[in-house]
Motif scaffolding. Sequence first.
Motif, PDB file in Angstrom:
ATOM      1  N   ARG A 165       0.853  -1.190   0.000  1.00  0.00           N
ATOM      2  CA  ARG A 165       0.000   0.000   0.000  1.00  0.00           C
ATOM      3  C   ARG A 165       0.881   1.229   0.000  1.00  0.00           C
ATOM      4  O   ARG A 165       1.972   1.215   0.542  1.00  0.00           O
ATOM      5  N   LYS A 166       0.384   2.259  -0.621  1.00  0.00           N
ATOM      6  CA  LYS A 166       1.215   3.451  -0.729  1.00  0.00           C
ATOM      7  C   LYS A 166       0.928   4.410   0.416  1.00  0.00           C
ATOM      8  O   LYS A 166       1.800   5.129   0.866  1.00  0.00           O
ATOM      9  N   ALA A 167      -0.313   4.436   0.884  1.00  0.00           N
ATOM     10  CA  ALA A 167      -0.623   5.257   2.049  1.00  0.00           C
ATOM     11  C   ALA A 167      -0.860   4.327   3.223  1.00  0.00           C
ATOM     12  O   ALA A 167      -1.584   3.345   3.119  1.00  0.00           O
ATOM     13  N   GLY A 525      -5.490   2.132  -1.974  1.00  0.00           N
ATOM     14  CA  GLY A 525      -4.293   2.290  -1.148  1.00  0.00           C
ATOM     15  C   GLY A 525      -3.273   3.234  -1.767  1.00  0.00           C
ATOM     16  O   GLY A 525      -2.108   3.213  -1.391  1.00  0.00           O
ATOM     17  N   ALA A 526      -3.685   4.064  -2.729  1.00  0.00           N
ATOM     18  CA  ALA A 526      -2.762   5.032  -3.321  1.00  0.00           C
ATOM     19  C   ALA A 526      -2.289   5.999  -2.250  1.00  0.00           C
ATOM     20  O   ALA A 526      -2.899   6.134  -1.196  1.00  0.00           O
ATOM     21  N   CYS A 527      -1.197   6.714  -2.553  1.00  0.00           N
ATOM     22  CA  CYS A 527      -0.707   7.732  -1.630  1.00  0.00           C
ATOM     23  C   CYS A 527      -1.845   8.698  -1.310  1.00  0.00           C
ATOM     24  O   CYS A 527      -2.664   9.015  -2.172  1.00  0.00           O
ATOM     25  N   ALA A 528      -1.840   9.204  -0.090  1.00  0.00           N
ATOM     26  CA  ALA A 528      -2.822  10.213   0.260  1.00  0.00           C
ATOM     27  C   ALA A 528      -2.669  11.388  -0.698  1.00  0.00           C
ATOM     28  O   ALA A 528      -1.569  11.892  -0.895  1.00  0.00           O
ATOM     29  N   GLY A 529      -3.764  11.780  -1.322  1.00  0.00           N
ATOM     30  CA  GLY A 529      -3.728  12.936  -2.212  1.00  0.00           C
ATOM     31  C   GLY A 529      -3.241  12.636  -3.611  1.00  0.00           C
ATOM     32  O   GLY A 529      -2.962  13.564  -4.384  1.00  0.00           O
ATOM     33  N   CYS A 530      -3.151  11.370  -3.979  1.00  0.00           N
ATOM     34  CA  CYS A 530      -2.662  10.966  -5.302  1.00  0.00           C
ATOM     35  C   CYS A 530      -3.402  11.700  -6.425  1.00  0.00           C
ATOM     36  O   CYS A 530      -4.615  11.889  -6.371  1.00  0.00           O
ATOM     37  N   GLY A 531      -2.657  12.076  -7.467  1.00  0.00           N
ATOM     38  CA  GLY A 531      -3.263  12.778  -8.590  1.00  0.00           C
ATOM     39  C   GLY A 531      -3.819  11.872  -9.673  1.00  0.00           C
ATOM     40  O   GLY A 531      -4.519  12.340 -10.572  1.00  0.00           O
ATOM     41  N   GLU A 532      -3.503  10.598  -9.620  1.00  0.00           N
ATOM     42  CA  GLU A 532      -4.019   9.674 -10.639  1.00  0.00           C
ATOM     43  C   GLU A 532      -5.442   9.237 -10.334  1.00  0.00           C
ATOM     44  O   GLU A 532      -6.304   9.173 -11.220  1.00  0.00           O
ATOM     45  N   THR A 533      -5.670   8.897  -9.074  1.00  0.00           N
ATOM     46  CA  THR A 533      -6.921   8.221  -8.736  1.00  0.00           C
ATOM     47  C   THR A 533      -8.185   9.060  -8.978  1.00  0.00           C
ATOM     48  O   THR A 533      -9.230   8.468  -9.257  1.00  0.00           O
ATOM     49  N   GLY A 554       1.981  -0.578 -12.895  1.00  0.00           N
ATOM     50  CA  GLY A 554       2.362   0.765 -12.455  1.00  0.00           C
ATOM     51  C   GLY A 554       1.572   1.058 -11.206  1.00  0.00           C
ATOM     52  O   GLY A 554       0.898   0.170 -10.664  1.00  0.00           O
ATOM     53  N   CYS A 555       1.635   2.285 -10.739  1.00  0.00           N
ATOM     54  CA  CYS A 555       0.861   2.615  -9.533  1.00  0.00           C
ATOM     55  C   CYS A 555      -0.583   2.172  -9.672  1.00  0.00           C
ATOM     56  O   CYS A 555      -1.173   1.618  -8.753  1.00  0.00           O
ATOM     57  N   SER A 556      -1.161   2.411 -10.862  1.00  0.00           N
ATOM     58  CA  SER A 556      -2.594   2.138 -10.998  1.00  0.00           C
ATOM     59  C   SER A 556      -2.903   0.648 -10.910  1.00  0.00           C
ATOM     60  O   SER A 556      -4.016   0.264 -10.561  1.00  0.00           O
ATOM     61  N   ASP A 705      -0.597  10.682 -16.364  1.00  0.00           N
ATOM     62  CA  ASP A 705       0.732  11.208 -16.643  1.00  0.00           C
ATOM     63  C   ASP A 705       1.324  11.888 -15.419  1.00  0.00           C
ATOM     64  O   ASP A 705       1.048  13.048 -15.137  1.00  0.00           O
ATOM     65  N   THR A 706       2.136  11.148 -14.679  1.00  0.00           N
ATOM     66  CA  THR A 706       2.848  11.724 -13.537  1.00  0.00           C
ATOM     67  C   THR A 706       4.239  12.185 -13.945  1.00  0.00           C
ATOM     68  O   THR A 706       5.010  12.634 -13.118  1.00  0.00           O
ATOM     69  N   GLU A 707       4.570  11.999 -15.195  1.00  0.00           N
ATOM     70  CA  GLU A 707       5.831  12.463 -15.760  1.00  0.00           C
ATOM     71  C   GLU A 707       7.057  11.762 -15.173  1.00  0.00           C
ATOM     72  O   GLU A 707       8.179  12.212 -15.351  1.00  0.00           O
ATOM     73  N   TYR A 709       8.207   7.415 -13.711  1.00  0.00           N
ATOM     74  CA  TYR A 709       7.797   6.055 -13.338  1.00  0.00           C
ATOM     75  C   TYR A 709       7.542   6.095 -11.839  1.00  0.00           C
ATOM     76  O   TYR A 709       8.437   5.855 -11.046  1.00  0.00           O
ATOM     77  N   SER A 710       6.326   6.372 -11.466  1.00  0.00           N
ATOM     78  CA  SER A 710       6.054   6.594 -10.045  1.00  0.00           C
ATOM     79  C   SER A 710       6.186   5.320  -9.229  1.00  0.00           C
ATOM     80  O   SER A 710       6.773   5.315  -8.154  1.00  0.00           O
ATOM     81  N   ASN A 711       5.647   4.251  -9.750  1.00  0.00           N
ATOM     82  CA  ASN A 711       5.558   3.037  -8.955  1.00  0.00           C
ATOM     83  C   ASN A 711       6.920   2.488  -8.553  1.00  0.00           C
ATOM     84  O   ASN A 711       7.061   1.870  -7.505  1.00  0.00           O
ATOM     85  N   HIS A 785      -0.688  14.875 -10.594  1.00  0.00           N
ATOM     86  CA  HIS A 785       0.376  15.225  -9.654  1.00  0.00           C
ATOM     87  C   HIS A 785       0.713  13.995  -8.813  1.00  0.00           C
ATOM     88  O   HIS A 785      -0.122  13.096  -8.656  1.00  0.00           O
ATOM     89  N   CYS A 786       1.922  13.990  -8.275  1.00  0.00           N
ATOM     90  CA  CYS A 786       2.424  12.770  -7.642  1.00  0.00           C
ATOM     91  C   CYS A 786       3.437  13.149  -6.578  1.00  0.00           C
ATOM     92  O   CYS A 786       4.097  14.186  -6.687  1.00  0.00           O
ATOM     93  N   ILE A 787       3.558  12.297  -5.581  1.00  0.00           N
ATOM     94  CA  ILE A 787       4.552  12.572  -4.535  1.00  0.00           C
ATOM     95  C   ILE A 787       5.942  12.736  -5.138  1.00  0.00           C
ATOM     96  O   ILE A 787       6.786  13.413  -4.562  1.00  0.00           O
ATOM     97  N   GLY A 788       6.159  12.142  -6.302  1.00  0.00           N
ATOM     98  CA  GLY A 788       7.458  12.251  -6.953  1.00  0.00           C
ATOM     99  C   GLY A 788       7.806  13.680  -7.376  1.00  0.00           C
ATOM    100  O   GLY A 788       8.951  13.962  -7.729  1.00  0.00           O
ATOM    101  N   ASP A 792       3.620  19.998  -1.964  1.00  0.00           N
ATOM    102  CA  ASP A 792       2.687  19.752  -0.878  1.00  0.00           C
ATOM    103  C   ASP A 792       1.472  19.080  -1.517  1.00  0.00           C
ATOM    104  O   ASP A 792       0.732  19.715  -2.273  1.00  0.00           O
ATOM    105  N   MET A 793       1.280  17.787  -1.228  1.00  0.00           N
ATOM    106  CA  MET A 793       0.244  17.030  -1.935  1.00  0.00           C
ATOM    107  C   MET A 793      -1.162  17.601  -1.693  1.00  0.00           C
ATOM    108  O   MET A 793      -2.054  17.417  -2.515  1.00  0.00           O
ATOM    109  N   ALA A 794      -1.349  18.282  -0.580  1.00  0.00           N
ATOM    110  CA  ALA A 794      -2.672  18.855  -0.315  1.00  0.00           C
ATOM    111  C   ALA A 794      -3.009  19.933  -1.349  1.00  0.00           C
ATOM    112  O   ALA A 794      -4.161  20.309  -1.519  1.00  0.00           O
TER     113      ALA A 794
HETATM  114  S1  SF4 Z   1       0.942   8.170  -8.745  1.00  0.00           S
HETATM  115 FE1  SF4 Z   1       2.290   9.095  -7.233  1.00  0.00          FE
HETATM  116  S2  SF4 Z   1       0.897   9.842  -5.666  1.00  0.00           S
HETATM  117 FE2  SF4 Z   1      -0.244   8.342  -6.863  1.00  0.00          FE
HETATM  118  S3  SF4 Z   1       0.018   6.402  -5.824  1.00  0.00           S
HETATM  119 FE3  SF4 Z   1       1.648   6.547  -7.352  1.00  0.00          FE
HETATM  120  S4  SF4 Z   1       3.401   7.404  -6.274  1.00  0.00           S
HETATM  121 FE4  SF4 Z   1       1.571   7.808  -5.042  1.00  0.00          FE
END
Ligand code: SF4
Lengths: 897, 300
Positions: A165-167, A525-533, A554-556, A705-707, A709-711, A785-788, A792-794
């Motif tokens: 899980r990411k978060a 279980g994506a990161c809190a505030g993930c921009g993909e989901t 990938g993350c998704s 597009d998180t620009e 390879y986030s995962n 947007h992505c933690i990468g 500030d993810m908020a």
């Molecule tokens: S895309 Fe970024 S913010 Fe979303 S789950 Fe993956 S690493 Fe976390």
Amino acid sequence: MKVRLYRPFDAAAFVAVLPKTVRAIAVMDRTKEPGALGEPLFLDVVAALAEHWATHSGNGHMPKVIGGRYGLSSKEFTPAMAAAVFAELRKADPKPRFTVGIKDDVTNLSLDYDEDFSTEADDVTRAVFFGLGADGTVSANRNSAKIVGENTPYYAQAYFVYDSRKAGSVTVSHVRFGPRPIKGSYLIHKANFVACHQFHFLERIDVLSLAVPGATFLLNSPYGPDEVWDHLPAEVQEEIIGKKLRFYVVDAYRVARDTGMGVRINTIMQTCFFKLANVIPPDQAIAEIKDAIKQTYGKKGGGKVVEQNFAAVDGALAALHEVKVPDRVTSKLHRVPPVPEDAPQFVKNVLGMMIANRGDELPVSALPNDGTFPTGTTKYEKRSIAQDIPIWDPNLCIQCGLCSLTCPHASIRMKVYDPGLLTGAPEGFKSADSKGKEFPGWKFTLQVFPDDCTGCGLCVDACPAKDKVKPKHKAIDMEPKLPHLERERRHLDFFLSIPDVDRRQVKHDTIKGSQLLLPLFEFSGACAGCGETPYVKLVTQLFGDRMLIANATGCSSIYGGNLPCTPYTTNAEGRGPAWSNSLFEDAAEFGLGFRLAIDLQIQYCHELLRRLAGQLGDELVGRLINNKQESEAEIQEQRRLVAELNQRLATIDSPDAKSLLASSDYLIRKSVWSFGGDGWAYDIGFGGLDHVIALGRDVNILVLDTEVYSNTGGQASKSTPRGAVAKFAAGGKPVRKKDLGLIAMSYGNVFVGQISLGANPVHALRTIIAAESYRGPSLLIALSHCIGWGIDMAQGMSVQKDAVACGYWLLYSFDPRNEERPLQLASKKPTGSFKDFALKEARWAMLARSKPAEAERLLALGQRDIDERWTLYEQLANMTRAGVKAAVGGDGHGQSE
Amino acid sequence: MEKRPFVTVDGNEATANIAHMVSEVMAIYPITPSSGLGELPDAWAAAGRKNIFGTVPDVVEMQSEAGAAGAVHGSLQAGALTTTFTASQGLLLMIPNMFKIAGELTPTVFHVTARTVATHALSIFGDHSDVMACRTTGWAMFCSSSVQEAQDFALIAHAATLESRVPTLHFYDGFRISHEVNKIQLLTEDDARAMIDMDLVAAFRRRAMSPERPVLRGTAQNPDVFFQAREACNPFYQACPAIMQKYMDKFAALTGRQYHLFDYFGAADAERVIVIMGSGAGVVEETVDYLTARGEKSAW
Ligand code: SF4
Ligand SMILES: Cc1ncc(C[n+]2csc(CCOP(=O)(O)OP(=O)(O)O)c2C)c(N)n1
Ligand code: SF4
């Protein structure tokens, strides 16, 4: 015997080192070849013995050879299991093929082993630490191992177990220190030190199951030594008493706060460990810790940071207290079951075990044999990880739906309903009169899901309704969860009992309308505030009840399909996205395959309908074949017709009727999607994506597009923009981002949309709807947007706004159905500089710090990229296709079918 | 029953004819010596030739064998009887999806004209280095050794995989069989209908992904359960040989040609035996006949 050189396999050399006394051999393979006579090493050993044993031993009695599988997918392999293999070899009639490390109750290949068997020596410190992915437990333990390993004659071993899980993910660190080299590479099952870095784990995880009698237990507790006992679940009390544990508490979060360390508790917990475990003299350990701090933070010029860390170390020692353990269990609290009692059997018996960290105990029969799992399961895993949750003020709320649209976790939702439904509402249940013309006289409620919310704050950032008097107060504010928890839980139960509005009554292409549709992707279980989901969730709201998803790795695919639970879910009728992940590289082709199969099955159904028309009635057959299924109402009508068809088919006894019954679902229009990240779409899967859009079939491709390879931790892709620092582009990406949309537009018959939910949600929503309605290939490129990014993810959605405003991210749609001007720009002429935008994000700011001149150069080039692209797109958008249309006779760019 | 004519065709045409009859989707990519396997159904489909279900198979050329395998995987998951044809480097590109297709117990047949994998040099000619590179994928591997067998085994494989749920790699020697022209007895659509069990086809469709009864496949699993789940497929592999034999027997009842998992030819009291797979088998058979006629105790 250890195999060093596997291939070429020197059979004579192999046999030569075997004592002539050997009577039985077990060959252990860490792989599985279904259908083979045995695994590779086993077969080689048998062949080697057959050829060489007689010569080597001087007798013809070849040892008995058995073959076993162990350790697949990092399954534990322990001395207890090795002992079981020897025990098997001792038998007169051992299993010729076996597995070890699991319970196989299907083909009964597994060996039993004695879980208490242990070879651990008493003079080895065996410590297990439970932490959160984000709380630094792992890095502290890595550091502890180094301190002991490099500064003392002691040997050290550290190994870390993560969940995916990411978060809110749990990490378990297994650390050994001892006077001799540590040979066994396996997890600690007999710990003489257990640390729990998060108090709330005690509710859910049996952290003390690994503790041996007399072990030390260190707990990060908000409660002091005198009060903590009453806050422990009874099961924990029982283990502490039963195993006679030495029990210590430290309020690490308080020490961290008091010393200016924020929420970073790792050094504090590490200090306590060294104090208690006595691996090396505590004074020496503390000196080493301080030394490490100086080395880490000293050079960053942070004299203050070093001081804060030192203070934390000293504060830790002062805050560490032994708890006097009572001799009786007194607690009324109990560990909570991993999933609620009313969860379905499979969720309770299988997924629940996995959630409780007891998946290893599941036997083979518990698991599906072909990898098929139920959907709709995250709702049973109440992780309750938020500290703060949004609290709604109905009077201020303008009912725009932006909070719900933005929420990555589907944890804030809205409903409109008849006021009569409010009877029986729990006390304090909030509602307002529904605004707008669509639902006159109805009520409106916005509800947070307090145990599913991650506290990311995106919804509050998105909320436009500010109090005129107190501008900090919005229609939703983040507030500490605990005081609201019980009440919000009650409200949620009631909210869930209110029926969803009829999908036909809602305008899907407005933000508010779209948010009245049930999300069929929730609590990932994506990161809190993930921009993909947020995109994924929105697509399921629009089409989830008739969609199939081919998801690139990938993350998704991880937040989408990592066991135990999946966020994809179903509506009240049991419909929802059917989801599968094939590979990282082939999601476009995989999705195309769905489309091919569906189209063929539609052809098949039509063929059978025509064959059976006599029995079914021409009218029904005609309506089933001719319904265009473009509107929600038409789709619902088709579902009704199929239900009617199925009823009639059930009464017809013919092979064709049976075949049609098995395939009639295909008559309901399907929405086929491929999801994946930029690594997939721009790089490894590009060839496939390009081919699939060129084929002209009705598939929808969503690029999150998180620009980077986030995962895998943020490596550069061809989508990574110029100047940004990513892994594998540590010196800043030297070239500009690939323009995937432009490439796709070159085909002329591909719908292309570039969107951003943060910058222009209405455009994003309408472009998604237009893409799906197009009966040819559609490509949506969604800024995520992505933690990468190092933001500030908020504020993720606000960052997207800035990206569009400065022209960094262009919004447009290219609709081949528009014969005049297929390309429509939704971006305005850029304002503001790229540099100002970029330097607010760590990915660019890092370079500006480390190589200012290079950053300056790349940022200037980045500005030029933006300017050039704007000029190009402006021209493209101004071109009309009238001439082309005449030349190709009117339909040169339309959809293919 | 239609009459079974004798025709003189090559191994690829004999096989493609069956594949066309019993498939709904074919995702393909050219590679010698398997290209003909895809070209024929493509041409037949263009001319409107239907399969035994009454639909015209959809033959789609992909951008690579990796893409073809991805499309095949997707099409199978969504409920169409799907096949492909390849060899050598092409087969290697399919391996990642083959693991998944087998792991998900998905019935399908890939027809492979076994061809050398390029090493110190490329070679378009035949050996088993490509199919042997697939041993770990969990596929059944079914070898035909003549043009007649290529046709017969193709149908047996398509019929049996529906019951065993073990995907099957049907292979024969590239060029030597794929391009050998020989006189064979042609199987008819009635034969195909007799072999394919429509209840099993319906069961296959019911397992397909559908939003009407959604499931999740292709999950990511952790050490806690992966190993157990990996062992759960064992019974299917245990049952597979008997199921293959059952369909060979069914085929024998239909056509009079009887095959077995292992066929032994030669003297009942043989003292020397050759074990062989593929087109070399015919060579040994001819030799054994010759030698036993002269009193040698040999067999293959
Ligand atoms: S895309 Fe970024 S913010 Fe979303 S789950 Fe993956 S690493 Fe976390
Ligand atoms: C063939 C192959 N190579 C590498 C990987 C490892 N891998 C898994 S996901 C991933 C990155 C995914 O990045 P992206 O497509 O951008 O999606 P995101 O995680 O950003 O959503 C990589 C490299 C893999 N699964 N398969
Ligand atoms: S804080 Fe985040 S997770 Fe919670 S409701 Fe708001 S957007 Fe959703």
